[in-house]
Design an enzyme around this catalytic site. Structure first.
Site, PDB file in Angstrom:
ATOM      1  N   CYS A   2       0.836  -1.202   0.000  1.00  0.00           N
ATOM      2  CA  CYS A   2       0.000   0.000   0.000  1.00  0.00           C
ATOM      3  C   CYS A   2       0.874   1.255   0.000  1.00  0.00           C
ATOM      4  O   CYS A   2       1.992   1.241   0.484  1.00  0.00           O
ATOM      5  CB  CYS A   2      -0.950   0.091   1.205  1.00  0.00           C
ATOM      6  SG  CYS A   2      -2.007  -1.329   1.393  1.00  0.00           S
ATOM      7  N   ARG A  27       2.968   0.410  -5.523  1.00  0.00           N
ATOM      8  CA  ARG A  27       2.884  -0.290  -4.238  1.00  0.00           C
ATOM      9  C   ARG A  27       1.571  -1.058  -4.075  1.00  0.00           C
ATOM     10  O   ARG A  27       1.406  -1.804  -3.109  1.00  0.00           O
ATOM     11  CB  ARG A  27       3.026   0.704  -3.083  1.00  0.00           C
ATOM     12  CG  ARG A  27       4.334   1.468  -3.100  1.00  0.00           C
ATOM     13  CD  ARG A  27       4.359   2.491  -1.986  1.00  0.00           C
ATOM     14  NE  ARG A  27       4.416   1.861  -0.688  1.00  0.00           N
ATOM     15  CZ  ARG A  27       5.536   1.541  -0.054  1.00  0.00           C
ATOM     16  NH1 ARG A  27       6.688   1.816  -0.605  1.00  0.00           N
ATOM     17  NH2 ARG A  27       5.507   0.958   1.115  1.00  0.00           N
ATOM     18  N   TRP A  74      -2.999  -2.452  -1.646  1.00  0.00           N
ATOM     19  CA  TRP A  74      -2.741  -3.844  -2.030  1.00  0.00           C
ATOM     20  C   TRP A  74      -3.402  -4.669  -0.930  1.00  0.00           C
ATOM     21  O   TRP A  74      -2.946  -4.666   0.215  1.00  0.00           O
ATOM     22  CB  TRP A  74      -1.244  -4.111  -2.101  1.00  0.00           C
ATOM     23  CG  TRP A  74      -0.904  -5.473  -2.609  1.00  0.00           C
ATOM     24  CD1 TRP A  74      -0.881  -5.869  -3.912  1.00  0.00           C
ATOM     25  CD2 TRP A  74      -0.523  -6.619  -1.836  1.00  0.00           C
ATOM     26  NE1 TRP A  74      -0.515  -7.190  -3.996  1.00  0.00           N
ATOM     27  CE2 TRP A  74      -0.287  -7.678  -2.737  1.00  0.00           C
ATOM     28  CE3 TRP A  74      -0.364  -6.849  -0.470  1.00  0.00           C
ATOM     29  CZ2 TRP A  74       0.098  -8.946  -2.319  1.00  0.00           C
ATOM     30  CZ3 TRP A  74       0.021  -8.111  -0.053  1.00  0.00           C
ATOM     31  CH2 TRP A  74       0.247  -9.148  -0.980  1.00  0.00           C
ATOM     32  N   ASN A 100      -0.528   1.672   5.982  1.00  0.00           N
ATOM     33  CA  ASN A 100       0.229   0.674   5.209  1.00  0.00           C
ATOM     34  C   ASN A 100       0.823  -0.300   6.221  1.00  0.00           C
ATOM     35  O   ASN A 100       1.575   0.124   7.109  1.00  0.00           O
ATOM     36  CB  ASN A 100       1.343   1.387   4.418  1.00  0.00           C
ATOM     37  CG  ASN A 100       2.354   0.416   3.842  1.00  0.00           C
ATOM     38  OD1 ASN A 100       2.011  -0.715   3.505  1.00  0.00           O
ATOM     39  ND2 ASN A 100       3.592   0.846   3.737  1.00  0.00           N
ATOM     40  N   GLY A 101       0.464  -1.578   6.108  1.00  0.00           N
ATOM     41  CA  GLY A 101       0.983  -2.563   7.069  1.00  0.00           C
ATOM     42  C   GLY A 101      -0.129  -3.493   7.508  1.00  0.00           C
ATOM     43  O   GLY A 101      -1.171  -3.578   6.848  1.00  0.00           O
ATOM     44  N   GLU A 486      15.792 -15.898 -13.445  1.00  0.00           N
ATOM     45  CA  GLU A 486      15.321 -14.513 -13.564  1.00  0.00           C
ATOM     46  C   GLU A 486      14.488 -14.323 -14.837  1.00  0.00           C
ATOM     47  O   GLU A 486      13.452 -13.652 -14.817  1.00  0.00           O
ATOM     48  CB  GLU A 486      16.534 -13.569 -13.529  1.00  0.00           C
ATOM     49  CG  GLU A 486      16.235 -12.098 -13.727  1.00  0.00           C
ATOM     50  CD  GLU A 486      15.294 -11.487 -12.705  1.00  0.00           C
ATOM     51  OE1 GLU A 486      14.936 -12.156 -11.709  1.00  0.00           O
ATOM     52  OE2 GLU A 486      14.878 -10.337 -12.920  1.00  0.00           O
ATOM     53  N   LYS A 490      10.604 -13.099 -14.855  1.00  0.00           N
ATOM     54  CA  LYS A 490      10.143 -11.928 -15.622  1.00  0.00           C
ATOM     55  C   LYS A 490       8.936 -12.300 -16.481  1.00  0.00           C
ATOM     56  O   LYS A 490       7.963 -11.562 -16.547  1.00  0.00           O
ATOM     57  CB  LYS A 490      11.247 -11.375 -16.527  1.00  0.00           C
ATOM     58  CG  LYS A 490      12.386 -10.667 -15.864  1.00  0.00           C
ATOM     59  CD  LYS A 490      12.070  -9.285 -15.329  1.00  0.00           C
ATOM     60  CE  LYS A 490      11.563  -9.353 -13.915  1.00  0.00           C
ATOM     61  NZ  LYS A 490      12.502  -9.394 -12.836  1.00  0.00           N
ATOM     62  N   GLU A 493       5.714 -13.048 -14.235  1.00  0.00           N
ATOM     63  CA  GLU A 493       5.066 -11.980 -13.482  1.00  0.00           C
ATOM     64  C   GLU A 493       4.389 -10.952 -14.370  1.00  0.00           C
ATOM     65  O   GLU A 493       3.417 -10.338 -13.954  1.00  0.00           O
ATOM     66  CB  GLU A 493       6.000 -11.329 -12.459  1.00  0.00           C
ATOM     67  CG  GLU A 493       7.149 -10.556 -13.007  1.00  0.00           C
ATOM     68  CD  GLU A 493       8.038  -9.977 -11.905  1.00  0.00           C
ATOM     69  OE1 GLU A 493       7.592  -9.815 -10.769  1.00  0.00           O
ATOM     70  OE2 GLU A 493       9.207  -9.687 -12.205  1.00  0.00           O
ATOM     71  N   HIS A 509      16.464 -34.749 -15.840  1.00  0.00           N
ATOM     72  CA  HIS A 509      15.964 -35.394 -14.616  1.00  0.00           C
ATOM     73  C   HIS A 509      14.471 -35.146 -14.398  1.00  0.00           C
ATOM     74  O   HIS A 509      13.965 -35.362 -13.294  1.00  0.00           O
ATOM     75  CB  HIS A 509      16.771 -34.908 -13.405  1.00  0.00           C
ATOM     76  CG  HIS A 509      18.222 -35.282 -13.477  1.00  0.00           C
ATOM     77  ND1 HIS A 509      18.662 -36.569 -13.316  1.00  0.00           N
ATOM     78  CD2 HIS A 509      19.319 -34.534 -13.737  1.00  0.00           C
ATOM     79  CE1 HIS A 509      19.976 -36.608 -13.452  1.00  0.00           C
ATOM     80  NE2 HIS A 509      20.405 -35.385 -13.715  1.00  0.00           N
ATOM     81  N   LYS A 608       5.196  -3.482  -5.929  1.00  0.00           N
ATOM     82  CA  LYS A 608       6.636  -3.305  -6.052  1.00  0.00           C
ATOM     83  C   LYS A 608       7.354  -3.630  -4.754  1.00  0.00           C
ATOM     84  O   LYS A 608       8.425  -4.210  -4.753  1.00  0.00           O
ATOM     85  CB  LYS A 608       6.913  -1.857  -6.460  1.00  0.00           C
ATOM     86  CG  LYS A 608       8.373  -1.528  -6.707  1.00  0.00           C
ATOM     87  CD  LYS A 608       8.820  -2.105  -8.011  1.00  0.00           C
ATOM     88  CE  LYS A 608      10.292  -1.874  -8.273  1.00  0.00           C
ATOM     89  NZ  LYS A 608      10.808  -2.834  -9.254  1.00  0.00           N
TER      90      LYS A 608
END
Ligand code: M6R
Length: 613
Positions: A2, A27, A74, A100-101, A486, A490, A493, A509, A608
């Site tokens: 948030c 955020r 969020w 926020n939290g 990575e 990318k 997401e 395997h 983010k």
């Protein structure tokens, strides 16, 4: 998670708050809301979705007021709907609060408040907090700041909050614990926000609130800062070196693309003043005072999350390969919960772009308790991790706004390369001539990254061949294995295509069972060591009709003759290959996401900076 923003001054608050929320949307973007205070009257506007939807929904309302608070959410507790959107209002409609939290003991508090006659319209922990402050304030007829202070001593969890009181205009009360909060000092006006990006347009003079501090901001006296125990503090005013242009798209369609293209510059910025080719030295100022301790470390543990965890893996390869110090890489979230063995002889490196990731912060606290030296590799200046670590270095990548991390990754890897070189030189684990060759090579990486970016059109074409697939496999060996991880992250997401990264040799395997004509396999095949093995891996994929996209070193004829598509990168020393081989993968995922109509900068369900556990 948030983002929160607040304004107190003489201008109209609405446009400042809206612009601030748009800067903070990285955020969270589940809902947005604003509360304005005008003539002892609170006006609240809330809307599910992005800030633009709030703007549309409020377009016909009166939005006057020179004081206000805003929030972009969020969702954690409660669905992302209008009702659960912030700001939340007390029952008597006297207080408005953004948060926020997470308030962990909210359920208990809610029950107790319900017994006192409080009625809750939503499911959020934040609504409970504002009712709790109201209850304390009204019971003893307290000032807003005193009620906030007492309430916060009774809650557990994490918070950055800003509250205003209809009966006390010209005042904002803010507090933080484990979630960031910055106060901007304008000329007779004050800006509060989760980070400096909504503030920098108006002033570069800021105060970063410390954990468990409360700030009372009034037009008459500016910010007065106290601890939760009511002890007065003298806040440190920091002058930020940030330009507003860094927060805008600068002609690019998306922040992610802009940030990918910034990398020749950001990698150079990360090295500036830290490396000298002519004189043959590498130096990290943040390491100077602790160099002996790191050089003598029994082992190094690197803790991080997400993309930063991938750069940590490259750090492991670099430090073990060049400096011969044992390294372990840990997911920060696992480290904190698994009773790890950490002692005073260990050095813990925490890597984080935002410097606010809750799991990484908790891992740092644990490492400190156990007596380890903690070194931070962080992008955001003044962030919680930068302040909680004993020492550290900034990567100087500038604000990274696209949710998918790109330039922060290459900044982190550059910093880790500088660190590995420093340690190797000091420990004498590589020859002077190899050291000098590596220093020269590292200094040339920015131009080589610029060269890779020239392949954008070709990569866009390849993206068109992959965009309709449902899965993808990324393979790499050695230094390129973390790059495979990575690349897969990318793609997942931002394009929502399922992708896996694997060490190339592991394919046989298990994952080989997935390969058929529908499976694109992206092979990072730039390794000089184990080259023949990679060639065999490609043949194994081709034999099963998989489509191969290979990232190769310029002039490679063998793999170019076998793969369906080839992307060339310039030659470099193997330890620095990730700085080049990751660039095509960033561009590939960008173009695929765009072609699939995805929101590249703000992918669904993500934010983010992950400030919740
Ligand atoms: O700010 P941090 O580097 O601590 O963030 C860690 C992860 O949340 C972050 O890298 C995340 O995985 C990104 N979305 C990756 O692109």
């Amino acid at each position: 998670m948030c983002g929160i923003v607040a304004y107190l001054g003489r201008r109209q608050a609405w446009p400042i708050l809206i612009k601030g929320l748009q800067r903070l949307e990285y955020r969270g973007y589940d809902s947005a809301g604003v509360a304005l205070l005008e003539n002892n009257f609170l006006k609240v506007y809330k809307k599910k979705g992005k800030v633009e939807e709030l703007v549309q929904s409020a377009s016909l309302s009166d939005r006057e007021g020179t004081q206000g608070i805003g929030h972009t959410r969020w969702a954690t507790h409660g669905a992302p709907d209008d009702n659960n959107a912030h700001p939340h209002i007390s029952q008597d409609r006297r207080l408005a609060l953004v948060h926020n939290g997470i308030i962990e003991n909210y359920a208990l508090l809610k029950k107790a408040l319900e017994k006192e006659g409080h009625y809750f319209s939503g499911e959020t922990d934040t609504e409970v907090l504002v009712h709790f402050i109201e209850e304390i304030q009204n019971r003893d007829d307290l000032s807003l700041e005193e009620a906030v202070r007492i309430a916060l001593t009774r809650v557990t969890g994490a918070y950055a909050i800003v509250v205003m009181d209809r009966n006390e205009p010209g005042k904002l009360v803010a507090a933080r614990k484990a979630s960031p909060l910055v106060i901007g000092l304008g000329d007779g006006e004050y800006f509060l926000a989760s980070d400096a990006t909504p503030i920098i347009e108006y002033t570069n003079r800021v105060i970063y609130l410390n954990d468990e501090e409360i700030a009372v901001v009034t037009l008459a006296d500016g910010p007065q800062v106290r601890t939760m125990n009511n002890e007065e503090q003298t806040p440190f005013i920091q002058v930020l070196d940030m330009e507003i242009e860094q927060l805008e798209k600068g002609g690019f369609d998306h922040f992610m693309l802009k940030e990918i293209y910034e990398q020749p510059g950001t990698i150079a910025d990360c090295m500036r003043g830290r490396l000298n080719v002519e004189q043959g030295w590498v130096r990290l100022g943040g390491l100077d005072d602790y160099l002996n301790r790191v050089v003598q470390a029994r082992r190094i543990i690197i803790a991080a999350c997400g993309t930063s965890w991938h750069s940590a893996l490259i750090g492991e390869y670099l430090i073990e390969d060049l400096a011969r110090i044992p390294v372990e890489v840990e997911y920060a979230s696992e480290l904190r919960y698994r009773n790890p063995i950490i002692s005073e002889e260990d050095v813990v490196i925490a890597i984080s772009q935002s410097g606010e990731t809750a799991d990484t912060l908790a891992a740092i606290e644990l490492a400190r308790e156990k007596g380890a030296l903690v070194y931070g590799i962080v992008n955001v200046v003044g962030s919680s991790i930068a302040r909680l670590t004993h020492c550290g270095s900034y990567i100087h990548a500038g604000p990274e706004i696209g949710v998918a991390s790109t330039k922060a990754f290459t900044g982190q890897v550059t910093l880790l390369a500088l660190m590995a070189l420093t340690l190797a030189h000091r420990r004498g684990t590589i020859t002077e001539s190899y050291f000098r060759r590596l220093v020269l090579e590292l200094s040339e990486i920015p131009q080589k990254v610029a060269k890779v970016l020239e392949s954008n059109a070709k990569i866009e074409y390849i993206a068109g061949e992959i965009k309709d697939r449902s899965n993808a496999l990324y393979l790499g060996r050695g230094y390129n294995f973390p790059v495979a991880l990575e690349g897969a992250l990318k793609l997942k997401e931002i394009s929502y295509i399922h992708a896996e990264g694997y060490p190339a040799a592991e394919m046989k395997h298990g994952p080989i069972a997935l390969i058929d004509e529908n499976m694109p396999v992206i092979v990072i095949a730039t390794n000089k060591s184990a080259y023949d093995k990679i060639v065999s891996n490609i043949q194994e994929v081709k034999a099963r009709k998989g489509m191969v996209v290979a990232v190769v070193v310029e002039g490679d004829e063998v793999i170019s003759g076998m793969a369906d598509y080839v992307i060339e990168i310039p030659n470099t020393e193997e330890p620095f290959t990730p700085l080049l081989s990751v660039i095509p993968l960033q561009l590939l995922s960008y173009h695929i996401a765009l072609m699939r109509g995805c929101n590249v900068d703000q992918p669904r369900n993500l934010a983010k900076s992950v400030t919740v556990e």
